[in-house]
Write a protein that holds these residues in place. Structure first.
Motif, PDB file in Angstrom:
ATOM      1  N   SER A 140       0.809  -1.223   0.000  1.00 12.38           N
ATOM      2  CA  SER A 140       0.000   0.000   0.000  1.00 12.38           C
ATOM      3  C   SER A 140       0.843   1.274   0.000  1.00 12.38           C
ATOM      4  N   GLU A 141       2.141   1.145   0.338  1.00  5.15           N
ATOM      5  CA  GLU A 141       2.972   2.352   0.395  1.00  5.15           C
ATOM      6  C   GLU A 141       4.071   2.357  -0.676  1.00  5.15           C
ATOM      7  N   ILE A 142       3.843   1.543  -1.730  1.00  2.00           N
ATOM      8  CA  ILE A 142       4.793   1.516  -2.847  1.00  2.00           C
ATOM      9  C   ILE A 142       4.073   2.082  -4.070  1.00  2.00           C
ATOM     10  N   VAL A 143       4.672   3.098  -4.695  1.00  2.00           N
ATOM     11  CA  VAL A 143       4.028   3.682  -5.893  1.00  2.00           C
ATOM     12  C   VAL A 143       5.037   3.752  -7.030  1.00  2.00           C
ATOM     13  N   ASP A 144       4.525   3.954  -8.238  1.00  2.00           N
ATOM     14  CA  ASP A 144       5.414   4.086  -9.395  1.00  2.00           C
ATOM     15  C   ASP A 144       6.029   5.475  -9.404  1.00  2.00           C
ATOM     16  N   GLY A 145       7.337   5.512  -9.674  1.00  2.00           N
ATOM     17  CA  GLY A 145       8.030   6.797  -9.700  1.00  2.00           C
ATOM     18  C   GLY A 145       7.656   7.616 -10.918  1.00  2.00           C
ATOM     19  N   THR A 146       7.857   8.922 -10.799  1.00  2.58           N
ATOM     20  CA  THR A 146       7.604   9.812 -11.952  1.00  2.58           C
ATOM     21  C   THR A 146       8.845  10.660 -12.159  1.00  2.58           C
ATOM     22  N   LEU A 152      10.769   3.255 -11.795  1.00  2.00           N
ATOM     23  CA  LEU A 152      11.222   2.699 -10.523  1.00  2.00           C
ATOM     24  C   LEU A 152      10.073   2.672  -9.524  1.00  2.00           C
ATOM     25  N   LYS A 153      10.192   1.818  -8.524  1.00  2.52           N
ATOM     26  CA  LYS A 153       9.220   1.789  -7.422  1.00  2.52           C
ATOM     27  C   LYS A 153       9.715   2.781  -6.370  1.00  2.52           C
ATOM     28  N   VAL A 154       8.828   3.677  -5.926  1.00  5.69           N
ATOM     29  CA  VAL A 154       9.242   4.658  -4.922  1.00  5.69           C
ATOM     30  C   VAL A 154       8.355   4.577  -3.686  1.00  5.69           C
ATOM     31  N   CYS A 155       8.865   5.154  -2.591  1.00  2.96           N
ATOM     32  CA  CYS A 155       8.124   5.192  -1.325  1.00  2.96           C
ATOM     33  C   CYS A 155       7.042   6.264  -1.409  1.00  2.96           C
ATOM     34  N   ALA A 156       5.818   5.900  -1.033  1.00  2.00           N
ATOM     35  CA  ALA A 156       4.694   6.846  -1.094  1.00  2.00           C
ATOM     36  C   ALA A 156       4.927   8.045  -0.175  1.00  2.00           C
ATOM     37  N   ILE A 157       5.700   7.862   0.896  1.00  2.00           N
ATOM     38  CA  ILE A 157       5.916   8.961   1.858  1.00  2.00           C
ATOM     39  C   ILE A 157       7.064   9.870   1.413  1.00  2.00           C
ATOM     40  N   HIS A 158       8.196   9.252   1.007  1.00  6.46           N
ATOM     41  CA  HIS A 158       9.385  10.052   0.674  1.00  6.46           C
ATOM     42  C   HIS A 158       9.556  10.342  -0.820  1.00  6.46           C
ATOM     43  N   SER A 159       8.764   9.649  -1.664  1.00  3.56           N
ATOM     44  CA  SER A 159       8.889   9.784  -3.122  1.00  3.56           C
ATOM     45  C   SER A 159      10.308   9.492  -3.615  1.00  3.56           C
ATOM     46  N   LYS A 160      11.036   8.638  -2.890  1.00  5.76           N
ATOM     47  CA  LYS A 160      12.407   8.266  -3.281  1.00  5.76           C
ATOM     48  C   LYS A 160      12.401   6.789  -3.677  1.00  5.76           C
ATOM     49  N   PRO A 161      13.306   6.392  -4.589  1.00 11.31           N
ATOM     50  CA  PRO A 161      13.333   4.986  -5.021  1.00 11.31           C
ATOM     51  C   PRO A 161      13.597   4.027  -3.861  1.00 11.31           C
ATOM     52  N   LEU A 162      12.950   2.854  -3.926  1.00 14.46           N
ATOM     53  CA  LEU A 162      13.131   1.824  -2.893  1.00 14.46           C
ATOM     54  C   LEU A 162      14.276   0.910  -3.308  1.00 14.46           C
TER      55      LEU A 162
END
Length: 524
Positions: A140-146, A152-162
């Motif tokens: 639920s806290e993994i989103v696609d980067g822009t 890349l998959k990024v963190c929904a909170i920090h918007s940084k790559p995982l």
């Protein structure tokens, strides 16, 4: 002044690589105010705050700055975190650092205890990890980067790559505690507050719990596992344990028994760690769960959650340097319903400072003392016979004190302040209606003038006591100005739960000149 009742309350331990912003200050002054209230109510009170100094994020920051992790955290704590407590007038009883030997040895004892009880096993792990959160991220806290992070998959909170991590780790059998946790939430309905936070935790646990990786072997900045020193304890497990290690878990059973269990006040973003993982760890170790977890909302600035990485962080000193620590404490604790999100703006702070503190409370104090100086040569006059309007003030004071205590018991500091403020409003109206300056022109009204000014001064005495946990500096000045320090004793020794009783300020006390409690601020 202590009764048998223990009131142990904690802030989260803060991550010192971020410089403190007003969000950290908000949590800290809220906990300090609750602790001061209980301390002044006669409870055996202990307030803990501190810093969480291990983990990968800290190691990377230290190496980027060309120093060892320990040198790095020592510098941060000394230069940023200790001064925060001073600038906000926080009276914490202890400050724990997770790099202290007392913490490290007790953490090892605790983890060994749950290992010995069969709740830890070795396993392989592969998952996406956010260094910013120091957490393996749920779906639920993994989103696609822009943008730069597209694909890349990024963190929904920090918007940084995982980062994809694959490690042999030790796991805590969190999944075995689902039913016990649900039973806890239903048998102690206010274990998690407010209601919105409780509902979120219950639904999270009902969806099933996965076992928790509690060690890391890819780096060494942490506390080694006692049975396998090639692993360090996962930073969140290490951090949560501070609440138990600080009061002597494992090595000082007497102190631990006296203080534990605790109330934890946390920001809602770290609620799951405190309301799910932490009680499960305690159950596994055979230790009582906390008394309760209270999750407050976020401070929003321009609609954005306060954070250093998004540059919305405002340092508390930017406010205290202009308005003072009492105004900071009063504003954040009264303007936001405790438990909900709140918006900060300079305009709102400035308007409330002017209306409520300078014109409301400050002006009430200044003019009452000035009139006692002018009309009674600085000596508090006795009250003659009380009329209906005077008795109404006495009732307002008694009701406000009782309502404030009930609100503080529910962790609703904002409601407590608004109850206490009914005294400020009632006294200002009382002075306007009774016109002491007109009574002073008529010798036949001398006794009546004494009653009016005694009523105003005694109302201020109650206000000084009730507001001292919220605004320790200005109430201390008022207390001295009322002559109460000489005749009644120290302000911090006055019982807040008895503040509503009438007739405590002694006629014959000498008042002292009072500089404005909340001076006008020239807006640049």
């Amino acid at each position: 002044m202590t009764s048998g009742r223990s009131f142990y309350i904690t802030t989260p331990i803060y991550y010192p690589s971020d410089v403190p912003h007003i969000g950290h200050g908000y949590t800290t002054v809220a906990v300090d105010t609750l602790a001061r209230w209980h301390r002044q109510g006669g409870d055996d009170t202990w307030m803990l705050t501190g810093t969480d100094e291990h983990g990968q994020k800290m190691m990377r920051a230290a190496s980027a700055n060309g120093v060892t992790p320990q040198e790095w955290v020592d510098k941060l704590v000394t230069e940023a975190w200790f001064p925060l407590l001073t600038s906000l007038d926080v009276a914490n009883d202890d400050f724990i650092r997770t790099t202290q030997p007392r913490h490290e040895e007790r953490v090892q004892q605790f983890v060994q205890a749950i290992y010995d009880r069969g709740y830890i096993y070795a396993g392989e792990y592969e998952a996406l990890y956010c260094v910013g959160c120091e957490e393996f991220k749920p779906e639920s806290e993994i989103v696609d980067g822009t943008g730069a992070f597209e694909g890349l998959k990024v963190c929904a909170i920090h918007s940084k790559p995982l980062e994809l991590l694959q490690e042999k780790n030790y796991f805590f059998k969190l999944s075995e505690f689902q039913d016990k946790l649900l039973e806890l939430y239903s048998s102690v309905p206010d274990f998690v507050r407010p209601e919105s936070a409780r509902n979120e935790v219950v639904s999270f646990v009902k969806n099933g719990l996965k076992d928790l990786s509690i060690s890391r072997s890819a780096f060494d900045w942490g506390i080694p596992l006692p049975w396998d020193e090639s692993h360090v304890i996962y930073v969140w497990v290490d951090a949560l344990l501070n609440y138990a290690t600080a009061i002597g878990y494992g090595t000082d059973p007497e102190d631990f028994a006296r203080r534990w269990p605790a109330y934890h006040v946390v920001g809602k973003d770290i609620l799951r760690f405190h309301a799910v993982i932490w009680p499960a760890m305690l159950m596994a170790a055979g230790v009582e769960v906390p008394r309760g977890v209270f999750a407050h909302g976020w401070l929003l600035v321009g609609g954005e959650k306060m954070s250093k990485s998004k540059l919305t962080g405002i340092a508390p000193t930017e406010i205290t340097d202009v308005f003072g620590s009492d105004a900071y404490r009063f504003y954040f604790l009264s303007a936001i319903a405790f438990g909900q999100d709140g918006s900060f703006s300079w305009e709102d702070l400035s308007a409330r400072y002017q209306a409520e503190l300078a014109n409301g409370f400050g002006n009430l104090a200044s003019r009452t003392i000035a009139m006692i100086e002018r009309y009674f040569e600085g000596i508090v006059p006795p009250a003659a016979s009380y009329l209906e309007g005077d008795l109404a003030i006495q009732k307002t004071v008694a009701d406000a004190a009782a309502a404030a205590d009930a609100a503080m018991e529910k962790f609703r500091i904002d409601e407590a302040i608004s109850s206490i403020w009914t005294i400020v409003d009632a006294l200002n109206l009382y002075i306007t209606e009774n016109e002491p300056w007109a009574l002073a022109k008529d010798d036949a009204q001398r006794a009546r003038l004494g009653t009016v000014l005694y009523t105003a001064a005694e109302g201020l005495r109650a206000l000084a006591v009730l507001l001292s946990p919220v605004m320790p500096a200005s109430t201390e000045k008022l207390w001295i100005a009322l002559g109460a320090a000489e005749t009644i004793g120290r302000l911090q020794d006055q019982n807040v739960r008895e503040a509503g009783a009438w007739g405590v300020l002694r006629p014959g006390s000498s008042v002292n000149g009072l500089a404005p409690l909340f001076p006008r601020i020239e807006q640049a």
